[in-house]
Design an enzyme around this catalytic site. Structure first.
Site, PDB file in Angstrom:
ATOM      1  CE  LYS A 197      37.908  59.801  39.012  1.00 56.88           C
ATOM      2  NZ  LYS A 197      39.288  59.580  38.595  1.00 56.88           N
ATOM      3  CD  GLU A 203      28.903  54.925  26.935  1.00 57.93           C
ATOM      4  OE1 GLU A 203      28.844  55.954  27.634  1.00 57.93           O
ATOM      5  OE2 GLU A 203      29.873  54.626  26.222  1.00 57.93           O
ATOM      6  N   GLY A 255      39.809  55.607  36.991  1.00 55.58           N
ATOM      7  CA  GLY A 255      38.783  54.583  36.773  1.00 55.58           C
ATOM      8  C   GLY A 255      39.365  53.193  36.574  1.00 55.58           C
ATOM      9  NE  ARG A 256      44.102  54.252  32.490  1.00 55.72           N
ATOM     10  CZ  ARG A 256      43.719  55.526  32.355  1.00 55.72           C
ATOM     11  NH1 ARG A 256      42.428  55.817  32.314  1.00 55.72           N
ATOM     12  NH2 ARG A 256      44.604  56.488  32.247  1.00 55.72           N
ATOM     13  CD  GLU A 340      40.463  54.768  29.544  1.00 53.86           C
ATOM     14  OE1 GLU A 340      40.431  54.601  30.769  1.00 53.86           O
ATOM     15  OE2 GLU A 340      39.429  54.821  28.839  1.00 53.86           O
ATOM     16  CG  HIS A 371      41.343  25.136  19.114  1.00 59.34           C
ATOM     17  ND1 HIS A 371      41.670  23.991  18.415  1.00 59.34           N
ATOM     18  CD2 HIS A 371      41.728  24.911  20.390  1.00 59.34           C
ATOM     19  CE1 HIS A 371      42.195  23.104  19.248  1.00 59.34           C
ATOM     20  NE2 HIS A 371      42.246  23.650  20.458  1.00 59.34           N
ATOM     21  CE  LYS A 499      33.907  59.439  27.490  1.00 60.87           C
ATOM     22  NZ  LYS A 499      34.369  59.773  28.839  1.00 60.87           N
TER      23      LYS A 499
HETATM   24  O1  F6P Z   1      35.587  56.962  28.555  1.00 59.38           O
HETATM   25  C1  F6P Z   1      36.616  56.529  29.341  1.00 59.38           C
HETATM   26  C2  F6P Z   1      36.262  56.547  30.809  1.00 59.38           C
HETATM   27  O2  F6P Z   1      36.370  57.835  31.302  1.00 59.38           O
HETATM   28  C3  F6P Z   1      37.144  55.581  31.560  1.00 59.38           C
HETATM   29  O3  F6P Z   1      38.371  56.119  31.880  1.00 59.38           O
HETATM   30  C4  F6P Z   1      36.301  55.233  32.717  1.00 59.38           C
HETATM   31  O4  F6P Z   1      36.744  54.065  33.360  1.00 59.38           O
HETATM   32  C5  F6P Z   1      34.953  55.079  32.053  1.00 59.38           C
HETATM   33  O5  F6P Z   1      34.950  56.083  31.057  1.00 59.38           O
HETATM   34  C6  F6P Z   1      33.765  55.216  32.953  1.00 59.38           C
HETATM   35  O6  F6P Z   1      33.720  56.464  33.565  1.00 59.38           O
HETATM   36  P1  F6P Z   1      32.796  56.728  34.807  1.00 59.38           P
HETATM   37  O7  F6P Z   1      33.195  55.830  35.903  1.00 59.38           O
HETATM   38  O8  F6P Z   1      32.997  58.178  35.141  1.00 59.38           O
HETATM   39  O9  F6P Z   1      31.370  56.467  34.392  1.00 59.38           O
END
Ligand code: F6P
Length: 530
Positions: A197, A203, A255-256, A340, A371, A499
């Site tokens: 987003k 990452e 995002g979620r 979240e 299990h 972060k």
């Molecule tokens: O670190 C949390 C977050 O901002 C989430 O809310 C989001 O889904 C995820 O990181 C990924 O963010 P992006 O889509 O901006 O890479």
């Protein structure tokens, strides 16, 4: 005094009273309880009869809903009001399924859907291909909401997948993840899909850089963009980074809550034509139910009440156990959605939250979970309400397996409810021929407290439509639960501090100067610096 204080006080008082009541007593008081506490909509049947909650409590929650103007807030969300106050944004995931947002938003949603569908169709026909010919693999790169939803949907809808397409996901920054995702693939036939987003997530950018380098080394820098698509609310950043095709989504989709948007590009490509539309259709049906059904038969509302009441009863954790291999990623998806969204310490106005908006959400697929951690659920000192999911019809594989899965789910819920006394355990042991002394010793080990709450949620099937309804149900439950407690379910400031600190520590780990950090962190940087 807040408008909802009186309703919460009533609920707290009632929870204190119900704490001393057993589930069996609740059933004894109402011969119709099993049916009366079960409601169905959109292919889902929700049974809350084994939760420690009663009709009076639901009535109090309806009073609370009136006090916080839950219906008005849902309408405002649907209309596109900026309900996410700390980020000054709307929360219009429902608009992605066709509900609300206004003509302009609906137009943007339609255009993005058409673009995604057209791209998927081109990939399927081979009209859009890699340097070596048609794509036979997709590497989807994204994390959190840009990963969990698409990953879950593709896993859940495997029978609806298009043949001949290998789909890999890379989320984790650990280099093993992207290495595994690329391993064995032919770059000349691989499409890279980068979903972010913000297009700033460390990452995702690291994995995307690695994938692009892998691709460019094989097909050349000039051709690489033709094999990279991106999905972002910052399309100019994605283009500048080097994506050849860019699909938009908007800051008004959290995002979620975003799997329904162009974030589903990989999903759309990998599923047969029409399947993604059916997923959206199922979600839209649940939206209509959540917005319009009366509260006393409203699935997400009643489920939100049960969750909230469990918090008042002191249960701070919920286990989600889908008795379906294809829903094994649901607990991971729920973790982000609930924790979240609602893992907050202050209310929407910034005042300390008086009540927990969310507890710990976790789980695993049954029967595997039986299990591993079910021992604790049955006999551990913590009482952890369990949400069981079963799929009624259309199971894959040998028919006998479906019945075994269902029998196990029902049995676990029954065992949690019934329990077994030490006397009953002793009698069983004596009947099996154990000595009186051994039977007495073993009886407490083999006793079950019982009276442990659970929910049973049945899906009519695991079709795209029912899955869409299920995921939308959980979204609505999460939002309703937040608003009942007073929290904002759409921001996530709690992820920021770590972060920021990681960004400061990275140069130090690579030999740069270490800023002002605590002694333990300084010691660890010293040990781990390369
Ligand atoms: O670190 C949390 C977050 O901002 C989430 O809310 C989001 O889904 C995820 O990181 C990924 O963010 P992006 O889509 O901006 O890479």
């Amino acid at each position: 005094m807040r408008p909802d204080d009186a309703a919460w006080t009533d609920l707290e008082r009632h929870a204190a009273a119900l704490k001393g009541t057993t589930l069996k007593a609740l059933f004894a008081a109402d011969a119709n309880r099993a049916a009366a506490f079960t409601h169905a909509a959109c292919g889902l049947t929700l049974d809350l009869s084994r939760q420690r909650i009663d009709t009076h409590a639901f009535g109090l929650f309806e009073a609370l809903a009136a006090a916080v103007d839950l219906t008005g807030r849902l309408a405002a969300m649907r209309a596109g009001a900026k309900v996410n106050t700390t980020e000054d944004r709307a929360a219009l995931h429902v608009a992605l399924r066709g509900a609300g947002g206004g003509a302009e938003v609906q137009q943007a949603v339609r255009e993005a859907r058409d673009a995604v569908r057209a791209f998927a169709d081109e990939v399927a026909r081979g009209a859009r291909a890699g340097a070596g010919g048609p794509f036979n693999a997709i590497v989807h790169i994204g994390i959190g909401g840009s990963d969990l939803g698409p990953r879950l949907v593709l896993d859940a809808l495997k029978p609806y997948r298009r043949a001949g397409l290998d789909v890999r996901f890379a989320a984790n920054v650990d280099g093993a993840e992207i290495a595994d995702a690329l391993e064995g693939l032919d770059p000349a036939h691989t499409l890279i899909v980068v979903v972010s987003k913000t297009f700033t997530t460390q990452e995702t950018l690291a994995n995307a850089d690695a994938a692009r380098a892998w691709l460019a080394a094989a097909v050349g820098e000039a051709h690489a963009p033709a094999q990279i698509a991106a999905v972002s609310a910052a399309p100019e950043k994605a283009r500048a980074w080097g994506a050849g095709a860019v699909f938009p989504f908007w800051d008004w989709v959290g995002g979620r809550y975003s799997l329904w948007s162009a974030v589903g590009l990989t999903t759309e490509i990998a599923l047969q034509p029409g399947v993604f539309d059916a997923l959206l259709e199922g979600a839209a049906a649940m939206d209509a139910h959540a917005f319009d059904a009366p509260l006393d038969a409203n699935l997400p509302f009643r489920a939100a009440c049960a969750q909230s009441f469990n918090r008042l009863l002191g249960h701070t954790s919920t286990a989600t156990i889908p008795y379906a291999r294809r829903l094994q990623l649901l607990p991971a998806f729920m973790q982000q959605l609930e924790m979240e969204s609602n893992g907050k310490g202050v209310d929407a106005e910034g005042r300390p939250l008086a009540r927990l908006a969310a507890g710990v959400t976790w789980g695993d697929a049954g029967t595997n979970a039986q299990h591993s951690f079910f021992q604790l659920l049955h006999q551990g000192r913590d009482v952890i309400p369990v949400e069981f999911l079963v799929v009624a019809y259309g199971a894959e594989g040998p028919p006998a397996h479906r019945d075994m899965a269902v029998a196990n789910a029902l049995a676990q819920a029954q065992a949690l409810y019934e329990g077994k006394t030490a006397d009953a355990a002793r009698a069983e042991l004596l009947a099996k021929g154990e000595s009186a002394e051994r039977a007495a010793f073993l009886s407490t080990h083999r006793a079950f407290p019982g009276d442990r709450p659970s929910t049973m949620l049945a899906l009519a099937d695991l079709s795209p439509k029912t899955l869409g309804a299920l995921l939308a149900f959980y979204e609505h439950r999460t939002v309703m639960q937040a608003w009942l407690a007073g929290a904002n379910p759409f921001d996530q400031w709690g992820v920021e501090l770590g972060k920021q600190m990681a960004a400061l520590l990275l140069p130090a780990l690579r030999g740069g100067a270490l800023g002002d950090v605590d002694p333990a962190t300084a010691a660890w940087v010293g040990r781990l610096r390369i």
